[in-house]
Design an enzyme around this catalytic site. Structure first.
Site, PDB file in Angstrom:
ATOM      1  N   THR A 239       0.866  -1.187   0.000  1.00 29.82           N
ATOM      2  CA  THR A 239       0.000   0.000   0.000  1.00 29.82           C
ATOM      3  C   THR A 239       0.894   1.226   0.000  1.00 29.82           C
ATOM      4  O   THR A 239       1.614   1.479   0.969  1.00 29.82           O
ATOM      5  CB  THR A 239      -0.920   0.008   1.238  1.00 29.82           C
ATOM      6  OG1 THR A 239      -1.779  -1.123   1.185  1.00 29.82           O
ATOM      7  CG2 THR A 239      -1.763   1.282   1.276  1.00 29.82           C
TER       8      THR A 239
ATOM      9  N   LYS B  10      -7.656   1.342  -2.064  1.00 27.36           N
ATOM     10  CA  LYS B  10      -7.174   0.878  -0.756  1.00 27.36           C
ATOM     11  C   LYS B  10      -7.220   2.012   0.264  1.00 27.36           C
ATOM     12  O   LYS B  10      -7.583   1.793   1.428  1.00 27.36           O
ATOM     13  CB  LYS B  10      -5.740   0.343  -0.889  1.00 27.36           C
ATOM     14  CG  LYS B  10      -5.083  -0.088   0.431  1.00 27.36           C
ATOM     15  CD  LYS B  10      -5.721  -1.315   1.051  1.00 27.36           C
ATOM     16  CE  LYS B  10      -5.188  -1.635   2.445  1.00 27.36           C
ATOM     17  NZ  LYS B  10      -3.818  -2.139   2.467  1.00 27.36           N
TER      18      LYS B  10
ATOM     19  N   LYS C  29       0.681   4.757   8.745  1.00 25.88           N
ATOM     20  CA  LYS C  29       1.310   4.933   7.428  1.00 25.88           C
ATOM     21  C   LYS C  29       0.240   5.091   6.356  1.00 25.88           C
ATOM     22  O   LYS C  29       0.307   6.007   5.525  1.00 25.88           O
ATOM     23  CB  LYS C  29       2.186   3.707   7.123  1.00 25.88           C
ATOM     24  CG  LYS C  29       2.942   3.797   5.821  1.00 25.88           C
ATOM     25  CD  LYS C  29       3.137   2.416   5.187  1.00 25.88           C
ATOM     26  CE  LYS C  29       1.876   1.965   4.514  1.00 25.88           C
ATOM     27  NZ  LYS C  29       1.972   0.769   3.694  1.00 25.88           N
TER      28      LYS C  29
END
Lengths: 294, 294
Positions: free
Chosen positions: B102, B177, B245
């Site tokens: 990701t 995502k 993150k």
């Protein structure tokens, strides 16, 4: 525990979009029903079906073993219970009052105390599931108050709801409903922000929901409100004005409990913006207009 | 469209908690597998099972038709693809690179462009479902990039995931995502605030979840993280460091797209507080400690 007759006499006060079908289920189940509501014509259908009209909450309570209330806000319930022609004037030992409105937990406790002095039980029994749940008798009902009183009315509640939980002492039904409203509104905000980024980034919104809804991102709000947001369908399910009322009760209860709910505060401000934009009578999915600034 | 052989040669770069079981599924399915990862000993089991070691991403890509990458963040993928011993050095017409990490959607687009100059396709294919999904081959995989390349690797992706969606052009898998991560993290915050009010008000927390989870308040986060919050079980499913993150990538992408995501911003600040309290390696449900101030 004094068991009620198999067909206790019931009264229903407040025949709005929720109360009307709920009272109808009691009538269908064969309970002798007395009704009172501010706007008489709302009772027409129930009266034609055999319900009896009462001229005040006190008059309705006088001829009932169990009185159900389904009105909007804390002042409305106070008026129905405590004021001049309120239930308290015909309150007596053994009467049970079941309040389906979503109102302040602390005001609920105060009214329960006032009624208890006359031997009358107050159960706070707010519902979730909306007008569809009311029509289908599939409501979730969260009930606070004495277990003995809860057990007596449980068979009647089963005519209106599917998930019926005794949550604890007086006020705990209301508090559980406010907890429910935090989940509903903040998860709604999650969906609004997610679709806002998806839209700004040029994603196919329907495909996006399909790709994520089956996993850890999944929720009732995503499944049910997401497609309405995409379609621009603002028709209420649950109205923003009512969501705002419930969020104000939530923030008041949080302040009383000494906790700081930042996301609930944020979503309240965003719903207020929606109301200012004339969306008070729209469904809660209309929050998407505010978040996506469309 | 050039169809790959029925058993194309595959390479897997990054054998962490996700990559290791994912690569294992490819080996089990009979694909000739070459691996590279920074820490050699992480490859031991796969090498014993018949995988071949490569000394760099470039060396792995040289002997493969499809290269899978599963590392942590944007700089890691840049290093694997663009740097001295990176894939770009053995990139050639027909090679397909599938990035399961990701990372930034815009960085993805830039790398796709660099690889395209050599005739190599980059598909961004981030996953959700966590280490359990990786082990059970039940991941959701959101794939951005050319449809032709997607269709060629689809049978291989089916060995690792269950819901496999072609989301659109390069970068759209990553953006999907990030949309997923908004839903996951803000819904988590909804659960934290709901249980915070419930706890402060003295409700039975398990009973509260049972009373509301079946209705409009329901979500994966409530069903799965709620009970862990109640039990004080901080063991990761998905670690706060990684959630942070992903949220930073989300806020960057939102800024680039010109949208303001206030709830995503709020939950990021709260996760940062959790990290400051030493909870970076805990599961995301440990956010409850911060929100409830316990």
């Amino acid at each position: 525990m004094t068991l009620l007759n198999s067909k206790p006499r019931v009264a229903f006060i407040g025949l709005g979009i929720m109360g009307n079908p709920m009272a109808g289920h009691l009538l269908s189940a064969g309970y002798p029903l007395t009704v009172y509501t501010r706007t008489h014509k709302r009772a027409t259908e129930l009266l034609e079906r055999g319900a009896t009209w009462a001229d005040s909450p006190a008059a309705a309570a006088k001829v009932a073993d169990v009185v159900f209330i389904c009105v909007t806000d804390t002042p409305d319930v106070k008026s129905v219970i405590l004021e001049e022609h309120g239930i308290i004037n015909s309150a007596r030992r053994g009467l049970i009052v079941v309040d389906h409105s979503t109102i302040s937990p602390s005001a609920t406790q105060a009214m329960a105390k006032a009624l208890a002095e006359k031997g009358t039980h107050l159960l706070d029994a707010p519902v979730s599931g909306g007008d569809v749940g009311a029509k289908n008798a599939s409501l979730s009902i969260m009930v606070g108050g004495e277990r003995n009183a809860f057990e007596q009315v449980f068979p009647i509640l089963q005519k209106m709801g599917k998930t019926i939980t005794h949550t604890g002492p007086s006020g705990s039904g209301q508090l559980t409903k406010l907890v429910n409203q935090i989940l509903v509104s903040v998860t709604n905000l999650a969906v609004c922000e997610a679709l806002t980024l998806a839209k700004a980034g040029g994603l196919d919104l329907k495909k996006t929901i399909d790709a994520v809804a089956g996993g850890a991102a999944g929720s009732w709000q995503l499944n049910n409100l997401g497609p309405k947001m995409i379609a621009g369908d603002d028709a209420p399910g649950f109205m923003i004005d009512l969501q705002l009322k419930d969020l104000r009760l939530t923030l008041e209860a949080a302040e009383k409990a000494g906790v700081n709910l930042q996301a609930a505060g944020l979503v309240t401000r965003l719903f207020e913006t929606a109301k200012d934009r004339g969306l008070g009578k729209a469904g809660t999915q209309a929050l998407f207009h505010v978040v996506s600034q469309d």
